[in-house]
Design a protein around this motif. Structure first.
Motif, PDB file in Angstrom:
ATOM      1  N   LEU A  41     -42.445  15.462 -16.860  1.00 27.38           N
ATOM      2  CA  LEU A  41     -41.934  14.126 -17.173  1.00 27.38           C
ATOM      3  C   LEU A  41     -40.566  13.890 -16.551  1.00 27.38           C
ATOM      4  CD1 LEU A  41     -42.535  11.525 -18.723  1.00 27.38           C
ATOM      5  CD2 LEU A  41     -41.378  12.543 -20.677  1.00 27.38           C
ATOM      6  N   GLN A  42     -39.656  14.856 -16.699  1.00 26.76           N
ATOM      7  CA  GLN A  42     -38.326  14.664 -16.122  1.00 26.76           C
ATOM      8  C   GLN A  42     -38.395  14.640 -14.605  1.00 26.76           C
ATOM      9  OE1 GLN A  42     -35.897  16.608 -14.337  1.00 26.76           O
ATOM     10  NE2 GLN A  42     -37.277  18.326 -14.019  1.00 26.76           N
ATOM     11  N   SER A  44     -40.759  13.393 -12.833  1.00 25.53           N
ATOM     12  CA  SER A  44     -41.256  12.084 -12.409  1.00 25.53           C
ATOM     13  C   SER A  44     -40.147  11.038 -12.395  1.00 25.53           C
ATOM     14  CB  SER A  44     -42.403  11.633 -13.312  1.00 25.53           C
ATOM     15  OG  SER A  44     -41.928  11.300 -14.598  1.00 25.53           O
TER      16      SER A  44
END
Length: 67
Positions: A41-42, A44
């Motif tokens: 997530l980070q 992205s």
């Protein structure tokens, strides 16, 4: 194999391994899955992925994930 595909394969393997460890060894291994998901997530949002940097140093070619 491109860096993108190597990162996806590595992340998928880590998730599957952590789920197996959580099931057969100790439930706390599920936190490895959480870490992998949070890292994806980070990456992205920031564009920085430690695994991608490692794979580039190992000689994987940069390129699109799907061609």
């Amino acid at each position: 194999m491109s860096v993108d595909r190597a990162v996806m394969a590595f992340a998928g393997c880590m998730v599957l391994v952590s789920l197996l460890l959580a099931h057969f060894v100790h439930p706390a291994w599920i936190w490895l899955t959480v870490f992998v998901g949070a890292n994806l997530l980070q990456a992205s949002f920031t564009g920085f992925c430690p695994a991608a940097a490692l794979f580039k140093k190992l000689g994987f070619k940069p390129g699109a994930a799907f061609r």
